[in-house]
Design a protein around this motif. Structure first.
Motif, PDB file in Angstrom:
ATOM      1  N   VAL A 161       1.398   6.055  -2.398  1.00 13.05           N
ATOM      2  CA  VAL A 161       1.519   4.647  -2.040  1.00 13.05           C
ATOM      3  C   VAL A 161       0.415   3.899  -2.783  1.00 13.05           C
ATOM      4  O   VAL A 161      -0.752   4.278  -2.688  1.00 13.05           O
ATOM      5  N   LEU A 198      10.250   3.018  -4.130  1.00 13.09           N
ATOM      6  CA  LEU A 198      10.936   2.717  -2.863  1.00 13.09           C
ATOM      7  C   LEU A 198      10.561   1.374  -2.254  1.00 13.09           C
ATOM      8  O   LEU A 198      11.201   0.931  -1.304  1.00 13.09           O
ATOM      9  N   SER A 199       9.505   0.771  -2.748  1.00 11.32           N
ATOM     10  CA  SER A 199       9.088  -0.518  -2.162  1.00 11.32           C
ATOM     11  C   SER A 199       8.120  -1.219  -3.092  1.00 11.32           C
ATOM     12  O   SER A 199       7.616  -0.631  -4.052  1.00 11.32           O
ATOM     13  N   PRO A 233       2.797  -2.881  -0.745  1.00 13.27           N
ATOM     14  CA  PRO A 233       2.599  -1.496  -1.168  1.00 13.27           C
ATOM     15  C   PRO A 233       3.797  -0.939  -1.953  1.00 13.27           C
ATOM     16  O   PRO A 233       4.944  -1.147  -1.569  1.00 13.27           O
ATOM     17  N   SER A 243       5.702   2.248  -2.991  1.00 16.13           N
ATOM     18  CA  SER A 243       5.856   3.642  -2.590  1.00 16.13           C
ATOM     19  C   SER A 243       6.597   4.410  -3.679  1.00 16.13           C
ATOM     20  O   SER A 243       7.689   4.020  -4.085  1.00 16.13           O
ATOM     21  N   TYR A 288       8.138   8.106  -5.071  1.00 20.11           N
ATOM     22  CA  TYR A 288       8.739   9.302  -4.492  1.00 20.11           C
ATOM     23  C   TYR A 288       9.231  10.214  -5.608  1.00 20.11           C
ATOM     24  O   TYR A 288      10.006   9.798  -6.466  1.00 20.11           O
ATOM     25  N   ASN A 319      -2.902  -2.344   3.875  1.00 19.60           N
ATOM     26  CA  ASN A 319      -1.808  -1.618   4.499  1.00 19.60           C
ATOM     27  C   ASN A 319      -2.252  -0.272   5.051  1.00 19.60           C
ATOM     28  O   ASN A 319      -1.435   0.616   5.297  1.00 19.60           O
ATOM     29  N   THR A 332      -1.200   4.634   6.435  1.00 20.85           N
ATOM     30  CA  THR A 332      -0.893   3.676   5.377  1.00 20.85           C
ATOM     31  C   THR A 332       0.617   3.469   5.422  1.00 20.85           C
ATOM     32  O   THR A 332       1.362   4.444   5.340  1.00 20.85           O
ATOM     33  N   THR A 333       1.035   2.225   5.593  1.00 16.10           N
ATOM     34  CA  THR A 333       2.482   1.993   5.703  1.00 16.10           C
ATOM     35  C   THR A 333       3.019   1.279   4.471  1.00 16.10           C
ATOM     36  O   THR A 333       2.274   0.634   3.744  1.00 16.10           O
ATOM     37  N   TRP A 334       4.308   1.390   4.260  1.00 17.94           N
ATOM     38  CA  TRP A 334       4.961   0.774   3.104  1.00 17.94           C
ATOM     39  C   TRP A 334       6.410   0.470   3.471  1.00 17.94           C
ATOM     40  O   TRP A 334       6.951   1.032   4.415  1.00 17.94           O
ATOM     41  N   GLY A 335       7.023  -0.415   2.699  1.00 23.98           N
ATOM     42  CA  GLY A 335       8.451  -0.634   2.876  1.00 23.98           C
ATOM     43  C   GLY A 335       8.830  -2.042   3.267  1.00 23.98           C
ATOM     44  O   GLY A 335       8.095  -2.726   3.980  1.00 23.98           O
ATOM     45  N   GLU A 336       9.979  -2.459   2.778  1.00 21.54           N
ATOM     46  CA  GLU A 336      10.511  -3.780   3.089  1.00 21.54           C
ATOM     47  C   GLU A 336      11.725  -3.642   4.006  1.00 21.54           C
ATOM     48  O   GLU A 336      12.379  -2.604   4.030  1.00 21.54           O
ATOM     49  N   PRO A 364      15.211   0.436   0.188  1.00 22.31           N
ATOM     50  CA  PRO A 364      15.911   1.691   0.475  1.00 22.31           C
ATOM     51  C   PRO A 364      15.331   2.435   1.683  1.00 22.31           C
ATOM     52  O   PRO A 364      16.050   3.171   2.357  1.00 22.31           O
ATOM     53  N   ALA A 365      14.057   2.248   1.956  1.00 17.93           N
ATOM     54  CA  ALA A 365      13.427   2.996   3.039  1.00 17.93           C
ATOM     55  C   ALA A 365      12.107   2.348   3.387  1.00 17.93           C
ATOM     56  O   ALA A 365      11.626   1.448   2.703  1.00 17.93           O
TER      57      ALA A 365
END
Lengths: 367, 367, 367, 367
Positions: free
Chosen positions: B25, B67-68, B79, B81, B83, C3, C12-16, C20-21
């Motif tokens: 991340v 992914l983000s 952030p 991400s 993968y 984050n 630590t977080t991520w994503g919208e 996709p995730a």
């Protein structure tokens, strides 16, 4: 954050070479530790200038005061503020250096980065700054010593004069027996002569410090980024005048084959040990229980008493004639500083290890 | 925090060698940067195993997905991400290693520190973990490239075969022209032969990587603890198999006198430069505008296809016969990884410098 | 760093919302903890939309996968990567919102701060982001539960409908007995009616969540800045739609005199307790051993199904007609999220306390 | 880390109420800022005790010294060490408190957490610690003021006496016009009378501080965890005696419907503004350009001059008769402290915003 070191046991340092004082704040210290100023003073005294003819004649008493965090002789777990007064200023001696950038010093880069700097004695970039580190690290050393950890650094090479390898861990007394801090008396004698000779010529030399740590448990170090050797490398390269760090077999080890370099495990009286220790006491970034050892390379002191080509703050080419007091060789005084940074890294990792792996102590057995 | 690197531009990595995937991340990335998976893939492809006969035959496609944090081809400042799926598992090949500690690997220390580990392919301690770093750092590289920064690493020594020094900065093509990543074709040929010879014997060798950076501004680096070379040293020693770091003149520089080692300043067309660069592009922990260069020493790969003495998890002495795929020499594949860690350090420091020194831009002139 | 939450136990977080995730990386988790996806899933299921008629009809399965850090059912001390696929997108529903800034949403500030944003479903600013927090925090909850810590949040007010104070700590079943998560059935009934009524009008309401924690030891919290209530306040105000935090007597307590507000100590069967608990379980920023309790205020949901005046991305004044699925009242779904953030703060502080005060355990007695 | 606040502009504080001194180290300050001790002193003088009959009679001069980081009247970008001597000790007055835990003070929790504490004047848990924060924050205030940011806090309620809302932002002079720091003279008069009345009874009262900030740009705040209001909430709850934080409409806002609470956007002379400001100047955790405002609730002072039931360090139940100097109402003195913490949060976020979003300034237009 650039002036803070450590994550759980943390020190923040401040102060310029010729300001009124310098110091450190130690945060995260375990409470109830017996602590007196004399615990810190003895380490500071080892770093202090003016101790022998081979080092700078600047005479600083470097008397440390504890301003907080200790009550009735024991730490309270609150921040410990350390204060060291600056005494022996000779601002006159630095007049020329205000205008001209000293070669291989930080004058030019500080001026360009910040746009303004304290030029007296090098300001914040002076090695004098390490006094605060040594004072703060003396606390870490005391805690580690209570667990039987011994940290011993010493000089193994000055210029091109090397000592032969030592089988045993030298005592503090053996190291401190001569001003060079080389525990091999004959070599120490030659090193001292070389330093005096170079001093007479207004020149300077560098050398190598070896640091060895015995008594460490298996398990200190936090991969993937905070490997024990990674944090030690950072600690050492954060010291003025350092040019290299090598753990275990170091650069020489890169000349061996895997079959020669690998350290076979065996069982020694119920304890898993390795027969050799090319690794230097770390495996995968974690202490292995073997002796931790690494080398640090120090360049020759930048201050020399010779005329050097340089430029002034306006970019005009000029000459600088080095003046003022200086160390023809900083490496002997670096010995307690290397030990200090080592202690900070080890204690911080010990506490971090406890936090993650011992706070709850789940195990496959207990459930 | 041990799996997070950087303070402003930060990456957090995760994943085991033989788990379902690994990734990173990236937090703090500047917004509006054009970014596609192919930007990352090209760096990953350089690190990927299975590319030539001198490296491991494990065949990982190492296809990275974003992914983000990217929308319609541009970063959003949130952030990112990354993968990377793990494909080519052969858990059978590692059966013996589950029980026995491989010499000079991290099995023993991970087991002792954590009490439980994923042994497949080395789990988290596998060098495969660096794929995530390379993918994440490709973002940093793209940003630095937009400012004209060039980062170029290459092999200067394999075992005891060294290349002569290069005056010019080799192009990426020159480095990638052979599987050893040594931009001196004759030497590269000899290195390749040595690696193949050693491979045949089931043995391994190490070597040196030189990393050079051109185009840096004066001012990156945050004394006293976060000196640029200190953070680079940490970055390099956080890589598997590294034993040493040396900046500028490095350990050789400790053999010079101050009068030989000092780099005189001069004025080159209105710009302050040094005539020599023993410093290696840093003065007082801050980039000087000269080429930044440093060397990293890699030990011979620990995995060898030979019988070795060791102990099992219960402490019984035994023999381990190395099996499975392995790199007889990891150093060529380390080249993009060294560049990756360098990019992370440089971009983070660049953003930190901006934060402190450019956010408000007070100056002696403007008031 | 924005984050990442926590210092020793870190997520630590991520994503919208419509990427996709989304997911989280948990670093610093104690090793050897038994952990399965179902441990996380049960908390996620409580947060999940589409569970009743009073919340959004978006239907996300929110199935969490563990991608690393767990081997054979136990944590290994390495980073735990959590992955939640996003399924039920209806990008069409948001077409208008791409161009127009939704009042009291983050569209305008994200666009201005970053210059580029993912508008679909609110992108990163969507409350959907909290799914990753809940999944990660389920690990912290499991560890705390192993020490007997009970964390229970529930609704005490929706709009202007309040429940009477409860003497006992309600069970999870009592809280989950109705879709409003108010453990007072008659009030819950009225609240539900109010929410449905407001929904019919295309409007929205807010309310209060009370969170209570029992079983805490004395000693968690790190003054002066990282007081326990300070880190809880930050945790709560980091949640979307929160407008206030109050610990113990809170704002009402400011109407009392010292003689009324002070909590007298007494000795209860050998344990030092207080007779009242206006403090709310913290004294000087450190847990006192009494019940920890605090309230969090949530504003009415910004998305309403009404025409609202606003501007578009070019600054032109226009009207926005809310469409798409929405929660007329987010507060019931906030209950597990408040508990999640509480668990993260408490575990992190527990591990920090161990690191400083238990790693070496000096004491006045043992010397 | 518990005594360090901020990520880019960081302060580390140290010192006990009755130790020799207290202070702070400011790291990350922009260079070239004109700075003198008088810049700090004027803020310290506002916080200083002994200024009027409604506050504690402890007479501390609180003279601050700058020990480093400033050269010839300008900051150098290196750590700024601030030193405030403690003068007016009356250790005798605290004799009883050494043995007995004062109700609603931190004595019991500090003793239990750390096993050892400095009891004199409350040691580290004394509100005197905030003097260091105020001194350090004065630097942040000066920088913010150079960009036109105005931070103004004042008392809106003492006990149950409230002032009517003010349309305009009161000037510093209006706030400082009376010892209560309430800019509504008639209400201030009543508040002062209430405090004196309560003081005569040996009792204490609390109240509310409102803090308002004008001139902020759009864009400060770092979701998801470091939302601007989250960091403000932490900052406020890190102050002694605080029980609650509310931003914008706060807890009252939870009584409105979405259609009443939402703030419609409009175009005001080319600038995007909102017609109402229930949000309080933040949207999605990021400053919106509207006035930032929040309230902080302070409980009645714990020290009262009455007999109270308590226990001693051995757990025996006993009585404590409050003695010594005390504030019957700390809230007026909290005003400059609330402003100080606000300045620290805002400057840190400003620099962080620059680091991420302005260092490279990619944009959709420029490519």
């Amino acid at each position: 954050m650039p002036n803070t070191f450590g994550k759980v046991f943390r020190i923040t340092t401040w102060g310029e070479s010729h300001g009124p004082a310098l110091g450190a704040v130690v945060d995260g210290c375990p409470p109830n530790l017996p602590l007196e100023e004399s615990d810190l003073q003895k380490e500071l005294d080892r770093r202090r200038p003016g101790q022998s003819k081979i080092v700078t004649q600047r005479n600083e008493k470097d008397q440390v005061k504890i301003l907080s965090g200790v009550y009735q002789g024991r730490t309270t777990g609150t921040p410990i503020s350390l204060y060291i007064s600056n005494g022996d200023h000779q601002p006159k001696a630095y007049d020329e250096m205000r205008q001209k950038f000293r070669p291989s010093h930080a004058d030019f880069t500080y001026q360009t980065k910040y746009g303004h700097r304290n030029p007296e004695g090098g300001g914040r970039s002076s090695a004098r700054e390490t006094a605060a580190r040594v004072a703060a690290a003396a606390i870490a050393r005391k805690i580690l010593a209570s667990r039987g950890i011994e940290i011993r650094a010493y000089i193994t090479r000055i210029h091109d004069i090397s000592m032969p390898p030592l089988a045993h861990l030298p005592t503090l007394e053996e190291v401190e027996a001569n001003p060079v801090r080389c525990p091999h008396p004959e070599t120490a004698q030659k090193m001292e002569e070389r330093i005096l000779e170079v001093r007479k010529e207004g020149d300077s030399v560098g050398g190598l410090v070896l640091c060895r740590v015995q008594g460490l448990p298996v398990g200190l170090g936090d991969p993937v980024f905070d490997r024990l050797e990674a944090d030690l490398a950072k600690a050492m390269l954060s010291l003025p005048a350092t040019k290299g760090f090598a753990v275990g077999s170091g650069f020489d080890g890169t000349l061996l084959r895997g079959s020669e370099h690998n350290d076979p495990f065996h069982n020694q009286d119920g304890k898993i040990r390795t027969r050799t220790n090319h690794a230097g006491g770390v495996l995968g970034g974690i202490s292995s229980g073997e002796e931790l050892y690494f080398q640090v390379g120090f360049k020759p002191t930048a201050t020399i008493i010779r005329s050097q080509a340089t430029v002034d703050q306006d970019g005009h080419e000029t000459e600088l004639m080095g003046k003022g007091r200086h160390d023809p060789c900083v490496v002997p005084r670096a010995v307690p500083i290397v030990e200090a940074m080592t202690a900070l890294v080890l204690l911080d990792h010990w506490m971090r290890h406890q936090a993650q792996c011992e706070s709850f102590a789940f195990s496959q057995e207990n459930e």
